[in-house]
Design a protein around this motif. Structure first.
Motif, PDB file in Angstrom:
ATOM      1  N   ALA A   1       0.829  -1.204   0.000  1.00  0.00           N
ATOM      2  CA  ALA A   1       0.000   0.000   0.000  1.00  0.00           C
ATOM      3  C   ALA A   1       0.865   1.256   0.000  1.00  0.00           C
ATOM      4  CB  ALA A   1      -0.934  -0.009   1.215  1.00  0.00           C
ATOM      5  N   VAL A   2       1.884   1.272   0.835  1.00  0.00           N
ATOM      6  CA  VAL A   2       2.757   2.442   0.905  1.00  0.00           C
ATOM      7  C   VAL A   2       3.544   2.598  -0.396  1.00  0.00           C
ATOM      8  CG1 VAL A   2       4.770   3.436   2.071  1.00  0.00           C
ATOM      9  CG2 VAL A   2       2.915   2.432   3.416  1.00  0.00           C
ATOM     10  N   ALA A   3       4.016   1.484  -0.962  1.00  0.00           N
ATOM     11  CA  ALA A   3       4.756   1.551  -2.228  1.00  0.00           C
ATOM     12  C   ALA A   3       3.863   2.082  -3.349  1.00  0.00           C
ATOM     13  CB  ALA A   3       5.305   0.173  -2.591  1.00  0.00           C
ATOM     14  N   TYR A   4       2.593   1.647  -3.360  1.00  0.00           N
ATOM     15  CA  TYR A   4       1.651   2.168  -4.363  1.00  0.00           C
ATOM     16  C   TYR A   4       1.463   3.674  -4.177  1.00  0.00           C
ATOM     17  CZ  TYR A   4      -2.830   3.814  -6.058  1.00  0.00           C
ATOM     18  OH  TYR A   4      -3.810   4.585  -6.639  1.00  0.00           O
TER      19      TYR A   4
ATOM     20  N   ARG B   1       4.485   7.326   6.632  1.00  0.00           N
ATOM     21  CA  ARG B   1       4.776   6.627   7.884  1.00  0.00           C
ATOM     22  C   ARG B   1       3.486   6.317   8.643  1.00  0.00           C
ATOM     23  NH1 ARG B   1       6.260   8.535  13.090  1.00  0.00           N
ATOM     24  NH2 ARG B   1       6.285  10.666  12.301  1.00  0.00           N
ATOM     25  N   PHE B   2       2.607   7.309   8.747  1.00  0.00           N
ATOM     26  CA  PHE B   2       1.333   7.084   9.429  1.00  0.00           C
ATOM     27  C   PHE B   2       0.468   6.092   8.655  1.00  0.00           C
ATOM     28  CE2 PHE B   2       1.547  11.588  11.424  1.00  0.00           C
ATOM     29  CZ  PHE B   2       2.431  11.113  12.382  1.00  0.00           C
ATOM     30  N   MET B   3       0.583   6.123   7.340  1.00  0.00           N
ATOM     31  CA  MET B   3      -0.178   5.202   6.506  1.00  0.00           C
ATOM     32  C   MET B   3       0.161   3.761   6.864  1.00  0.00           C
ATOM     33  SD  MET B   3      -0.044   5.095   2.347  1.00  0.00           S
ATOM     34  CE  MET B   3      -0.442   6.843   2.259  1.00  0.00           C
ATOM     35  N   GLN B   4       1.451   3.471   6.957  1.00  0.00           N
ATOM     36  CA  GLN B   4       1.876   2.109   7.284  1.00  0.00           C
ATOM     37  C   GLN B   4       1.426   1.731   8.691  1.00  0.00           C
ATOM     38  OE1 GLN B   4       5.662   0.986   5.809  1.00  0.00           O
ATOM     39  NE2 GLN B   4       4.984  -1.116   6.047  1.00  0.00           N
ATOM     40  N   GLN B   5       1.597   2.628   9.639  1.00  0.00           N
ATOM     41  CA  GLN B   5       1.193   2.340  11.019  1.00  0.00           C
ATOM     42  C   GLN B   5      -0.311   2.096  11.108  1.00  0.00           C
ATOM     43  OE1 GLN B   5       2.546   5.658  13.359  1.00  0.00           O
ATOM     44  NE2 GLN B   5       4.724   5.186  13.092  1.00  0.00           N
ATOM     45  N   ALA B   6      -1.093   2.934  10.433  1.00  0.00           N
ATOM     46  CA  ALA B   6      -2.548   2.817  10.501  1.00  0.00           C
ATOM     47  C   ALA B   6      -3.037   1.504   9.905  1.00  0.00           C
ATOM     48  CB  ALA B   6      -3.195   3.994   9.772  1.00  0.00           C
ATOM     49  N   ILE B   7      -2.495   1.141   8.754  1.00  0.00           N
ATOM     50  CA  ILE B   7      -2.929  -0.093   8.097  1.00  0.00           C
ATOM     51  C   ILE B   7      -2.531  -1.307   8.928  1.00  0.00           C
ATOM     52  CG2 ILE B   7      -2.598  -1.549   6.058  1.00  0.00           C
ATOM     53  CD1 ILE B   7      -2.335   1.065   4.423  1.00  0.00           C
ATOM     54  N   ASP B   8      -1.306  -1.302   9.443  1.00  0.00           N
ATOM     55  CA  ASP B   8      -0.858  -2.433  10.268  1.00  0.00           C
ATOM     56  C   ASP B   8      -1.728  -2.594  11.511  1.00  0.00           C
ATOM     57  OD1 ASP B   8       1.180  -3.274   8.603  1.00  0.00           O
ATOM     58  OD2 ASP B   8       2.729  -2.079   9.588  1.00  0.00           O
ATOM     59  N   PHE B   9      -2.079  -1.477  12.164  1.00  0.00           N
ATOM     60  CA  PHE B   9      -2.935  -1.579  13.344  1.00  0.00           C
ATOM     61  C   PHE B   9      -4.315  -2.097  12.963  1.00  0.00           C
ATOM     62  CE2 PHE B   9      -6.283  -0.037  16.101  1.00  0.00           C
ATOM     63  CZ  PHE B   9      -5.825  -0.447  17.347  1.00  0.00           C
ATOM     64  N   GLU B  10      -4.852  -1.573  11.871  1.00  0.00           N
ATOM     65  CA  GLU B  10      -6.202  -1.973  11.453  1.00  0.00           C
ATOM     66  C   GLU B  10      -6.252  -3.453  11.115  1.00  0.00           C
ATOM     67  OE1 GLU B  10     -10.220  -1.662  10.679  1.00  0.00           O
ATOM     68  OE2 GLU B  10      -8.901  -0.192  11.641  1.00  0.00           O
ATOM     69  N   ILE B  11      -5.206  -3.963  10.469  1.00  0.00           N
ATOM     70  CA  ILE B  11      -5.158  -5.401  10.148  1.00  0.00           C
ATOM     71  C   ILE B  11      -5.182  -6.224  11.434  1.00  0.00           C
ATOM     72  CG2 ILE B  11      -3.688  -7.234   9.215  1.00  0.00           C
ATOM     73  CD1 ILE B  11      -2.664  -5.121   7.166  1.00  0.00           C
ATOM     74  N   ARG B  12      -4.315  -5.857  12.378  1.00  0.00           N
ATOM     75  CA  ARG B  12      -4.268  -6.602  13.645  1.00  0.00           C
ATOM     76  C   ARG B  12      -5.609  -6.526  14.378  1.00  0.00           C
ATOM     77  NH1 ARG B  12       0.630  -3.777  14.083  1.00  0.00           N
ATOM     78  NH2 ARG B  12      -0.266  -2.419  15.678  1.00  0.00           N
ATOM     79  N   TRP B  13      -6.208  -5.341  14.395  1.00  0.00           N
ATOM     80  CA  TRP B  13      -7.483  -5.145  15.107  1.00  0.00           C
ATOM     81  C   TRP B  13      -8.588  -6.004  14.495  1.00  0.00           C
ATOM     82  CZ3 TRP B  13     -12.396  -3.483  13.881  1.00  0.00           C
ATOM     83  CH2 TRP B  13     -13.226  -3.165  14.954  1.00  0.00           C
ATOM     84  N   GLN B  14      -8.674  -6.010  13.157  1.00  0.00           N
ATOM     85  CA  GLN B  14      -9.740  -6.800  12.516  1.00  0.00           C
ATOM     86  C   GLN B  14      -9.557  -8.285  12.774  1.00  0.00           C
ATOM     87  OE1 GLN B  14     -10.808  -5.919   8.457  1.00  0.00           O
ATOM     88  NE2 GLN B  14     -10.506  -3.712   8.690  1.00  0.00           N
TER      89      GLN B  14
END
Length: 489
Positions: free
Chosen positions: A172-175, A226-239
């Motif tokens: 996602a971040v690379a895109y 940076r926030f993009m990666q952190q947000a997506i990683d947290f959301e994945i773990r949360w779901q």
């Protein structure tokens, strides 16, 4: 095609919606200014405020930007597209609806290719549609009250929507970085994420392999990679945790809090039916002629993927190198100038991607600032000294640092020798002196000699190290290897 990456036994599915603010002087349907940083509500005219009797008028330059994007992404540019009213209530939306495009967008399809590490990835695009931005709610410094700033209302946007083709935060971040590169490269957006010119929404869901798509949650307004990666990683773990605990995921819009590193629900997520789209009666269909498209194509710069393909074809670079070097037009031009001047394109590529980029990133410099530290012609001269055997690779790094830190702008083939000598970097190319050192090292290390003759390659490397140490690092490594092999044969 590689298998999707699994996280705790789940497949991650990510799609993106990116709001790209277009670089126009005026708004999409009015002549009000789009300049950033003005006093609140000083750049909102009667059209932006939706006063009775006002009518929107399409900004031609915004359409030109849409055409450029379509050409850059290999998309279909619709000869006829339609504007619609997207109805919802929010205090910063004066009309009670947003003018956007729904059924027939101006840009359709296309793709964005990029690298994740050394793996190439392609994300398919659904569409890019023109729309107006809303205003901004202001909550800080108002003694418990909220205010509305309508300076942004009517600012032209292109919303770029992908298929759910990404499977990790890295992808996602690379895109997002590649798309950011493209829109700034072709000059339709300044890419300033802090000012809101490039805002990303990530739609994230998880599922067990082979199962239907999971329920997505949309993370809104991610304004840094940076926030993009952190947000997506947290959301994945949360779901995943929610599903493992037996809870169903509810479709929602969420925000990321950088202070806590967590996402939090803002509101339940609407579907398109909730917005009651219908064609805007005040705007005729947008018609784009083939002639206009071709005129725009003639004005387009060489695109990053085309430049990368040329670097592979003309300079024999690996595709990864070529893609990395086309981070920006200035970076590509810097490499190409250094490659031509030195006659060593791969070495030039290594230095631009390596020491040059490392120092530029460490000091948080732009490419325009970095080239003032060391010109491409100066880098080419340093590379030539390596090829000619005047300095070693490590010595070249010392010389590079010396030039970078002092901003020297006078290095030339006829003048660099004194700098090399002043720094004590010149390699020992006197064969007689080097032969003497080699003979002394062989005589002083009989065990290593015996081990090498017994087939142990590490013993040879130890002898090379001893010669380099005895020469105080000034011996030419290639010569050292040749002399040692000749003596030990």
């Amino acid at each position: 095609m590689t298998s999707p990456k699994l996280i705790q036994g789940y497949e991650v599915v990510i799609g993106f919606e990116t709001h790209t603010q277009l670089q126009t002087n005026s708004k999409i349907f009015s002549r009000a200014s789009t300049a950033f940083g003005a006093e609140p509500n000083t750049q909102a005219c009667a059209v932006d405020l939706a006063l009775p009797g006002t009518l929107p008028v399409m900004n031609r330059e915004a359409v030109q930007c849409a055409i450029k994007l379509g050409l850059a992404l290999g998309s279909h540019i619709a000869p006829r597209s339609v504007f619609a009213r997207k109805n919802y209530f929010y205090p910063d939306l004066p009309k009670g609806y947003q003018i956007s495009q729904f059924e027939i967008p101006v840009v359709q399809g296309g793709e964005v290719s990029f690298f994740v590490g050394d793996q190439k990835k392609t994300v398919r695009l659904v569409r890019a549609h023109l729309e107006e931005d809303a205003g901004k709610s202001v909550h800080e410094g108002l003694h418990g009250h909220s205010g509305i700033d309508l300076n942004r209302a009517g600012t032209p946007l292109l919303e770029i929507v992908t298929e759910p083709d990404m499977g990790s935060s890295d992808e996602a971040v690379a895109y997002a970085k590649e798309l950011h590169k493209i829109v700034t490269w072709i000059g339709i957006c300044d890419g300033n994420m802090q000012e809101g010119s490039f805002r990303c929404d990530a739609n994230v869901s998880v599922r067990k392999p082979g199962q239907p798509l999971g329920t997505r949650r949309e993370i809104k307004n991610l304004n840094s990679f940076r926030f993009m990666q952190q947000a997506i990683d947290f959301e994945i773990r949360w779901q995943i945790e929610q599903i493992e605990d037996g809870h169903a995921i509810q479709q929602a819009t969420v925000l990321f809090d950088p202070d806590t590193g967590e996402t939090r629900a803002m509101r339940t997520k609407e579907d398109s039916a909730d917005y009651r789209y219908f064609p805007d009666p005040d705007l005729p269909p947008l018609c784009i002629s083939e002639q206009w498209v071709e005129q725009t194509r003639a004005l387009m710069p060489e695109l990053p993927r085309k430049m990368a393909e040329r670097f592979v074809a003309d300079y024999g670079l690996p595709e990864y190198d070529a893609t990395t070097l086309t981070h920006s037009p200035a970076m590509g031009a810097y490499f190409e100038a250094a490659a031509k001047a030195s006659g060593q394109p791969k070495l030039a590529s290594n230095w631009v991607m390596g020491e040059f980029s490392r120092r530029m990133n460490a000091e948080e410099l732009s490419i325009d600032q970095a080239v003032k530290k060391i010109r491409s012609s100066d880098l080419a001269v340093i590379i030539k000294q390596i090829v000619d055997g005047q300095i070693s690779s490590s010595g070249a790094k010392t010389l590079f640092a010396h030039v970078w830190e002092r901003g020297l702008q006078f290095i030339a083939p006829e003048g660099i020798g004194s700098v090399i000598d002043d720094l004590g970097l010149r390699q020992m190319n006197d064969t007689g002196a080097l032969e003497k050192i080699v003979d002394e090292v062989i005589a002083a290390n009989p065990d290593n000699v015996a081990q090498f003759k017994a087939g142990k390659d590490k013993a040879f490397n130890a002898l090379v190290g001893q010669v380099m140490k005895a020469s105080k690092g000034k011996a030419n490594p290639a010569q050292v290897n040749e002399l040692l092999k000749a003596r030990l044969a």
